[in-house]
Write an enzyme that holds these catalytic residues in place. Sequence first.
Site, short mmCIF file in Angstrom:
data_model
loop_
_atom_site.label_atom_id
_atom_site.label_comp_id
_atom_site.label_asym_id
_atom_site.label_seq_id
_atom_site.Cartn_x
_atom_site.Cartn_y
_atom_site.Cartn_z
N THR A 394 0.85 -1.23 0.14
CA THR A 394 0.07 0.09 0.07
C THR A 394 1.08 1.29 0.14
OG1 THR A 394 -1.48 -1.31 1.30
CG2 THR A 394 -1.77 0.94 0.93
N THR A 412 -3.32 0.60 -3.43
CA THR A 412 -2.92 -0.56 -3.18
C THR A 412 -2.97 -1.80 -4.03
OG1 THR A 412 -2.65 -2.06 -0.87
CG2 THR A 412 -4.91 -1.66 -1.76
N1 GLY Z 1 -4.91 -4.10 1.50
C1 GLY Z 1 -4.60 -3.26 2.76
C2 GLY Z 1 -5.93 -2.60 3.09
O1 GLY Z 1 -6.74 -2.16 2.15
O2 GLY Z 1 -6.29 -2.30 4.22
#
Ligand code: GLY
Length: 585
Positions: A394, A412
């Site tokens: 992310t 992300t």
């Molecule tokens: N993939 C991390 C989040 O969206 O929290």
Amino acid sequence: MIRLQNRTIGFLARSIFEVTHSRTTGRRFISLVLAFGVITTMFTLGNTVVVENAAVASRSMLASEAGVAAMRAGGNAVDAAVTTAFVLAVTYPSAGNLGGGGFAVIRTPEGDVFTNDHRERAPNNATEDMFLDEAGEYVAERALRSHLSSGVPGSVAGLLALHERFGVLPREAVIARAIELARDGFELPADIARQFVSHHERFKHIDSTRRVFYKADGSFYQAGELFKQPDLAATLSRVSEKGRDGFYTGETAELIVAEMARGGGLISKKDLADYEPAWREPIHGRYRGFDVHSMPPPSSGGVLIVHLLNMLEPFDLSELGFHTAPSMHLMIESERRAYADRAVHLGDPDFYPVPLDTLLSKRYALRRIEDIGARATTSDDVEAGAVPREPFETTHFSVIDADGMAVAFTTTINGGYGSGIVVEGAGFLLNNEMDDFSAKPGTPNMFGLIGGEANAIEPGKRMLSSMTPTIVSKGNDFILITGSPGGSTIITTTLQVIVNVIDHGFDMEDAVNAPRFHHQWRPNSVRFEAGIKQKVIDELDAMGHVNLYRLPEQAVIGDANSILKYRGSITATSDGRNNGGAVGF
Ligand code: GLY
């Protein structure tokens, strides 16, 4: 019971507002810490600029420079954000992306706030038990490293929607720099070259990925060598020429579907053609007289930030002091309650009735803190603490333009380099965001987070996120733009930046670079960055907190590239934990 504040919020807000902007407060802290020799070489990479007009702080200097160039060319903060995001997809491939999803919070100079949700969605053929084996056990490899691990990408649709609604530059202009950097290459920074080496075991078996991240003879790129991504340049060019049809239909869509067929994935042409980003009502809260705007579900981030701030507001954190055991105790106890609520109550609001009004109310927060005393409570199920395996998944960036338009943007592909699978011929990585669903109730995902029905896999549903792009403001005189990567630690990182500024009076640089700690209910443990004093950790231990882990120096929490505008002066900081860049004019 810990002492509650007896001052009125109005008085407090005024006094905090003054304290907040005394640079000395933050400096004194840092000097003190340095005197103890606690912060050594930990946070030396990022940079801070103080400017008058406009700025971008992101994880990549090239991306920040491109965003600022867009504003110098007459674009606004949204043009800059879209430009920055497209460049991050080229220069920061572990998290910048075309094959993932994200969230943006936009505040106009008039103070109106909008949010764009371009989170990935489960493909139509997804099933609730797709990551369980015959014995009903969760199979992490399938959820994280396979073609099944990818949700339908939302980034391109989201960026184009943002640009169409708010941008003033032509579409071609906000994608041009990304195309150039992918086509002509850029000098690979040492940290990214190291990432390619450290992911080699994973990537070497995937032909399409190997071809992108290693040289034609299979050897590693060295730091400073030119890194070109011609297939990615071609995909970006199709998006530049055709807009969303350059990605969601036609050649790019065919390449994605062919990649799915090769690896047994589920994303179909219809899934791609049907993908739509959503404009959602922002989460709004008030903290000590400041407005807090953040991302609503399917992110848990905004709800938890406001819920946490509501639980903390009755306590005088400023007087309790920065990184003292009593103030950290209150934050940990609030986090314990907030993450417990997250596990049960939060999911995609298009599929699950999230009880927003309750979770955001100050009355509910007061009920939740009733049993916080001088000693730690427990999280029922005590487990060993886990260090995040992919600390740089992310990425978050912040933008402000000369009119005061602000964008907080977090994007992300989930774990670092997502599923690790590059779409053959299209040159971009696919996400492994399906792991953010609750694959099996009560079984932790990559971040140790657990969930239940609210976040179960369903066709077309968006998986719950922790991404917390946030804008804290007081009129146009005070605008703080922040957020972070870090899975479950995103929310606590964002919280600490806000509390460091509002309660502890730190300037932007110190608020971002101060050491961090993290608790998330389950596992019942607290992680501390190495810069936090052992004496304070021992005091928390004596208060009954358990499983307290001091991380090794190189293990860091978050990457909060943030901007603070106060009384006409803009301070942009790229987090000193990482090699990003803050640029402005
Ligand atoms: N993939 C991390 C989040 O969206 O929290």
